[in-house]
Design an enzyme around this catalytic site. Structure first.
Site, short mmCIF file in Angstrom:
data_model
loop_
_atom_site.label_atom_id
_atom_site.label_comp_id
_atom_site.label_asym_id
_atom_site.label_seq_id
_atom_site.Cartn_x
_atom_site.Cartn_y
_atom_site.Cartn_z
N GLN A 220 0.85 -1.20 0.00
CA GLN A 220 0.00 0.00 0.00
C GLN A 220 0.88 1.25 0.00
O GLN A 220 0.37 2.36 -0.11
CB GLN A 220 -0.89 0.00 1.25
CG GLN A 220 -1.89 -1.15 1.27
CD GLN A 220 -2.55 -1.28 2.63
OE1 GLN A 220 -2.07 -1.98 3.51
NE2 GLN A 220 -3.66 -0.61 2.82
N ASN A 221 2.19 1.06 0.14
CA ASN A 221 3.11 2.19 0.22
C ASN A 221 3.45 2.69 -1.18
O ASN A 221 3.52 1.92 -2.13
CB ASN A 221 4.40 1.78 0.94
CG ASN A 221 4.11 1.34 2.37
OD1 ASN A 221 3.10 1.71 2.94
ND2 ASN A 221 5.00 0.55 2.94
N ASP B 228 6.32 4.49 -1.64
CA ASP B 228 7.77 4.66 -1.72
C ASP B 228 8.40 3.52 -2.54
O ASP B 228 7.73 2.57 -2.92
CB ASP B 228 8.38 4.74 -0.31
CG ASP B 228 8.16 3.46 0.51
OD1 ASP B 228 8.59 2.39 0.05
OD2 ASP B 228 7.56 3.54 1.60
N HIS C 11 -1.32 1.51 -4.48
CA HIS C 11 -1.72 2.93 -4.39
C HIS C 11 -0.84 3.86 -5.22
O HIS C 11 -0.78 5.06 -4.95
CB HIS C 11 -1.75 3.36 -2.91
CG HIS C 11 -2.78 2.61 -2.12
ND1 HIS C 11 -2.75 2.49 -0.75
CD2 HIS C 11 -3.90 1.94 -2.52
CE1 HIS C 11 -3.79 1.76 -0.34
NE2 HIS C 11 -4.49 1.41 -1.40
N GLY D 139 2.64 -4.31 9.04
CA GLY D 139 2.53 -2.86 9.22
C GLY D 139 1.35 -2.20 8.55
O GLY D 139 1.46 -1.08 8.06
#
Length: 232
Positions: free
Chosen positions: A86-87, A89, A104, A175
């Site tokens: 979902q990050n 980066d 995302h 996380g």
């Protein structure tokens, strides 16, 4: 080799120093989500949104993958690893993970404001191009916008992610609060009998009724523990 599918969220990158959105002092407290992560916010003030993501990109130059990212990449020696993140980066890639699905979007990419998911207009920025300006155009002549899936927009990679989850021999969640759909719903596609591991220092509510091996640790220590458990 077994298929190891990992779903990661903000807690994966927190140890690298990337601000999470939801925690106290997180980005949502400083920037209302409606302003910087919705199509409406972008339409109302594109300059603010472009600056917000320029700042996020600059932060990427100052952070490094943490031990959790590196250990996950190392698991490719023993498993077919698919990371669904979902990050936005690029820390999984920088740590050496070779198969990463970004649900995302990706901070290091820009696209057309008119047709954001058209592969013809999606472009990877080199670090020296991380500062996008008003007036920078995509190939279709529209303003370059961040290649980010904002709230209220479809998640184009979710079907691809579901396909991999359905074939998982081991499923790991790291996380993520499992609050954001459709990512949170991926757990429902994990085959019956497939072991599920959850790595998070905080309590995470799991509603699917399945048995989950909980590792109450941060990403780095948690992936270290997971490695031990998988090698037994």
């Amino acid at each position: 080799m077994k298929n190891l599918v990992v779903l990661t969220g903000a807690g994966m990158s927190a140890e690298s120093g990337i601000s999470t959105f939801r925690d106290a002092g997180g980005l949502w407290e400083r920037y209302p989500v409606e302003q910087v992560a919705t199509p409406q916010g972008y339409a109302a003030n594109p300059e603010l949104v472009i600056k917000f993501y320029n700042d996020r990109r600059r932060q990427l130059l100052e952070v490094k993958p943490n031990q959790g990212h590196i250990l996950l990449a190392g698991l490719e020696k023993d498993f077919n690893v698919t990371v669904i993140t979902q990050n936005v980066d690029n820390l999984h890639e920088r740590a050496g993970s070779t198969h990463v699905i970004h649900l995302h979007g990706e901070l290091t990419k820009v696209t057309s404001s008119l047709d954001p998911n058209n592969p013809e207009y999606i472009r990877e920025l080199r670090p020296e191009e991380y500062e996008v300006r008003m007036g920078d155009k995509a190939a279709d002549g529209s303003q370059l916008r961040p290649f980010i899936v904002w709230f209220g927009e479809p998640v184009p990679m979710i079907e691809t992610a579901i396909d991999y989850v359905r074939k998982a021999d081991i499923f790991v969640i790291i996380g993520t609060s499992l609050n954001v759909y459709p990512a949170a719903g991926l757990l429902y596609y994990v085959p019956d009998g497939t072991p599920v591991y959850l790595i998070d220092p905080k309590e995470v509510a799991i509603s699917s009724g399945r048995k989950v091996h909980v590792i109450r640790m941060g990403a780095s220590a948690g992936v270290e523990e997971l490695k031990k458990m998988l090698s037994q």
